[in-house]
Design a protein around this motif. Structure first.
Motif, PDB file in Angstrom:
ATOM      1  N   ALA A 240      35.442  32.787  33.542  1.00 51.51           N
ATOM      2  CA  ALA A 240      36.748  33.273  33.092  1.00 51.51           C
ATOM      3  C   ALA A 240      36.672  34.693  32.526  1.00 51.51           C
ATOM      4  N   ALA A 241      35.594  34.982  31.759  1.00 49.26           N
ATOM      5  CA  ALA A 241      35.476  36.316  31.164  1.00 49.26           C
ATOM      6  C   ALA A 241      35.308  37.386  32.230  1.00 49.26           C
ATOM      7  N   LEU A 242      34.475  37.056  33.238  1.00 52.23           N
ATOM      8  CA  LEU A 242      34.273  38.015  34.326  1.00 52.23           C
ATOM      9  C   LEU A 242      35.549  38.207  35.121  1.00 52.23           C
ATOM     10  N   ALA A 243      36.247  37.103  35.415  1.00 51.64           N
ATOM     11  CA  ALA A 243      37.502  37.194  36.159  1.00 51.64           C
ATOM     12  C   ALA A 243      38.534  38.002  35.382  1.00 51.64           C
TER      13      ALA A 243
ATOM     14  N   LEU B 163      43.632  42.151  46.830  1.00 53.21           N
ATOM     15  CA  LEU B 163      42.198  41.955  47.068  1.00 53.21           C
ATOM     16  C   LEU B 163      41.506  41.363  45.847  1.00 53.21           C
ATOM     17  N   VAL B 164      41.817  41.888  44.649  1.00 50.11           N
ATOM     18  CA  VAL B 164      41.150  41.376  43.463  1.00 50.11           C
ATOM     19  C   VAL B 164      41.613  39.956  43.152  1.00 50.11           C
ATOM     20  N   LEU B 165      42.896  39.642  43.389  1.00 50.96           N
ATOM     21  CA  LEU B 165      43.375  38.274  43.165  1.00 50.96           C
ATOM     22  C   LEU B 165      42.682  37.298  44.105  1.00 50.96           C
ATOM     23  N   ALA B 166      42.540  37.722  45.367  1.00 48.66           N
ATOM     24  CA  ALA B 166      41.873  36.863  46.331  1.00 48.66           C
ATOM     25  C   ALA B 166      40.400  36.665  45.965  1.00 48.66           C
ATOM     26  N   PHE B 167      39.749  37.733  45.556  1.00 48.05           N
ATOM     27  CA  PHE B 167      38.333  37.627  45.190  1.00 48.05           C
ATOM     28  C   PHE B 167      38.143  36.717  43.973  1.00 48.05           C
TER      29      PHE B 167
END
Length: 617
Positions: free
Chosen positions: A544-547, A529-533
């Protein structure tokens, strides 16, 4: 209408308007439905207490002053009469028993009604919040009423009429109460037991002093807290305590004696009659939590060749306090249990009919060593009012009655709730006082999240970029904590629903594999789920920092989820071991432990993945 709090402290003025003291109390004549105020007590010069007749000397009163009919020199002082009590001294701020609501309350104020210009009568006790506010200041009460009205709420008075008040903090045995006054003597033993459990410990003895031996025995048997019952029994005179034990049913008496220390128990048993002592000692010979410990030896049995007339004659000869009878049990020539006849069959059968001809031969019986919960469940399953307990040779030893079975099932249910982290509420509505505890139990993860987040971010406060990353990563911590809490519910439900001795129950190994598998699946779902989001919602380099922070946090959450489920077999072993030792385990305590572990694992995972740069994606 006027309240006692509005009168206390007011100046007392004589006919000339001179102040001779301040109101300290009012006396009432108790022998009426709505007692009249008969005496005025006031504090005179030099803090000298005085008491005068209300009817003879009081001319008028209001919320500010009390005016007398005579000058100070014409006053003749009186004394409190045998049928009088003082409101402030004997009732205000004291515990009373509300015999209508079957509860213990504290008197916050007393409501009075003026039937004419001078006469006052007591209507009842104010036991709600308004009485407390009014005693502080009438202005505070009015302000609270306005605030409540603004929010569309009400603050109603909670008045208990005098006829439903029983005073327990003062010996009023010599005071003549009104004939309509309902006291503890009129209440059911179960209601008396509820009252006693809510009283201050120092008042319980006073309540018992108001009861006769039969009522004491009934109330003692109904107490839910065995330790409290033993404490009360241990503080009583040995002769009185032994007499009460004799009045109790053997099974209830045996349960109570088992809670006493050995020397005290032996002294009480030796003071009892031979038959009562023998019955109790026989029951004490069986292990705790077995059918033998909860059965009663008070049972009606007859040879199977006797007639209906013989059975009726036997029933008529029973003592009034004999254990409730619903069945007549039959024995054969070897004194073995051979059948049972219900009271209904006895009533409709001819007096000359042999009991053997109308008996039910297919019986559900129990062994004295059977687990009490299994026996209780069988009684409920087969809709029995009592189940006979027989020896290995088939001889009747006693019966387990439906009321004892209900007590067992209630205890087991309470233990299951305790293990599962449930919380019971009081019948009188006092559960509202425990809202904060309820909130903590239901949302403990939130408090863990706040504390753990503060600790983690504090550790990285010296580095602004690391601090920001850690703070954003903590957004995933609630997932780890909630799942940790759910993992405890998962294992406690498995524990409650599966008996390890049952061949059809899943093995510990099977539960372990299923738990780890569940953890892996859940962790994988979190990761995907987090990878998809991150891929869909944060594709730009500016994000990038948030990801990075989100991947860091949810990776730590996935690791924590896996660990939480991997630990459930350990929790299962703990539950079973403590259950074997007859020890209760709090589900809430297990949840706290699980969430603590989850928070620690989450923090370690963030530190490791953040330091090494091992972040998915």
């Amino acid at each position: 209408m006027i309240y006692l709090s509005q009168l206390l402290g007011n100046p007392v003025l004589d006919l000339n308007g001179e102040k001779i003291g301040t109101v300290s109390d009012l006396g009432i004549a108790t022998g009426e439905v709505f007692p009249r105020v008969t005496s005025l007590a006031f504090m005179g010069p030099g803090h000298t207490p005085f008491m005068i007749s209300w009817r003879k000397y009081v001319d008028s009163y209001d919320e500010h002053e009390v005016h007398l009919k005579v000058v100070a020199t014409d006053i003749r002082f009186s004394y409190l009469q045998p049928n009088e009590v003082l409101l402030a001294r004997d009732i205000l701020n004291k515990q009373i028993v509300d015999t209508r609501g079957m509860r213990v309350v504290r008197v916050n104020d007393l409501k009075l009604s003026d039937t004419n210009s001078t006469q006052l009568r007591l209507l009842g006790a104010e036991v709600g919040i308004r009485g407390i506010l009014r005693s502080l200041s009438p202005g505070i009460e009015r302000l609270a009423l306005r605030i409540a009205h603004t929010f569309g709420k009400q603050l109603p008075e909670k008045i208990i009429a005098w006829s439903y008040m029983d005073l327990v903090e003062r010996d009023l045995s010599d005071v003549k109460l009104s004939v309509s006054h309902k006291t503890l003597d009129d209440m059911h033993p179960a209601d008396i037991a509820d009252i006693i459990e809510r009283l201050d410990p120092r008042l319980r003895g006073q309540v018992f002093a108001q009861l006769d031996d039969e009522q004491r025995a009934g109330a003692m048997a109904e107490l839910d807290d065995d330790a409290m019952a033993a404490q009360i029994m241990g503080s009583m005179d040995e002769a009185d305590a032994s007499r009460i034990l004799s009045e109790m049913d053997p099974d209830d008496a045996a349960e109570l004696v088992s809670e006493l220390d050995y020397d005290k128990a032996e002294k009480l048993l030796k003071l009892m009659g031979v038959n009562e002592q023998k019955a109790i000692r026989q029951l004490l010979g069986y292990r705790e939590d077995t059918a033998g410990r909860i059965m009663t030896s008070e049972v009606v049995s007859l040879p199977e060749d006797k007639t209906v007339a013989d059975a009726v004659e036997r029933l008529r000869g029973l003592d009034e306090d004999f254990e409730s009878v619903r069945y007549v049990y039959l024995t054969d020539e070897d004194e073995k249990l051979s059948g049972v006849v219900t009271l209904g069959r006895l009533i409709v059968s001819d007096p000359d009919t042999r009991l053997d001809d109308i008996a039910t031969k297919e019986l559900k019986t129990a062994s004295p060593e059977d687990d009490q919960e299994d026996v209780a469940q069988d009684i409920a399953k087969y809709n029995l009012l009592a189940m006979p307990v027989v020896s290995d040779e088939g001889k009747l030893l006693g019966i387990v009655t439906v009321d004892d079975a209900l007590d067992v099932l209630e205890e087991e249910h309470a233990e299951d709730l305790q293990i599962a982290g449930g919380a019971s509420s009081d019948a009188d509505g006092t559960e509202h006082a425990h809202d904060l505890v309820w909130l903590l139990r239901r949302n403990a993860w939130f408090f863990f999240w706040v504390v753990a987040t503060a600790i983690i971010t504090f550790a990285f406060k010296t580095d602004t970029s690391t601090f920001t990353t850690a703070l954003l990563a903590c957004a995933a911590m609630p997932l780890a904590l909630v799942v940790a809490d759910d993992s405890v519910s998962y294992v406690t439900n498995f524990f409650l629903e599966n008996d390890p001795d049952d061949e059809d129950s899943p093995s510990t190994l099977g539960f372990t594999l299923r738990s780890i598998g569940t953890g892996l699946v859940f962790a994988l779902i979190c990761t995907l789920l987090v990878l998809a989001f991150v891929s869909l919602a944060l594709p730009d380099a500016s994000d990038a920092a948030l990801a990075h922070a989100l991947r860091l946090g949810f990776t730590a959450a996935a690791v924590s989820v896996l660990v939480s489920f991997a630990l459930t077999p350990i929790y299962l072993v703990i539950l079973r071991k403590r259950d074997e030792r007859n020890q209760e385990t709090s589900g809430f305590a297990l949840a706290i432990i699980s969430m603590t572990v989850a928070a620690v694992v989450f923090a370690i995972a963030i530190a490791v993945t953040g330091t090494t740069g091992i972040v998915l994606g």
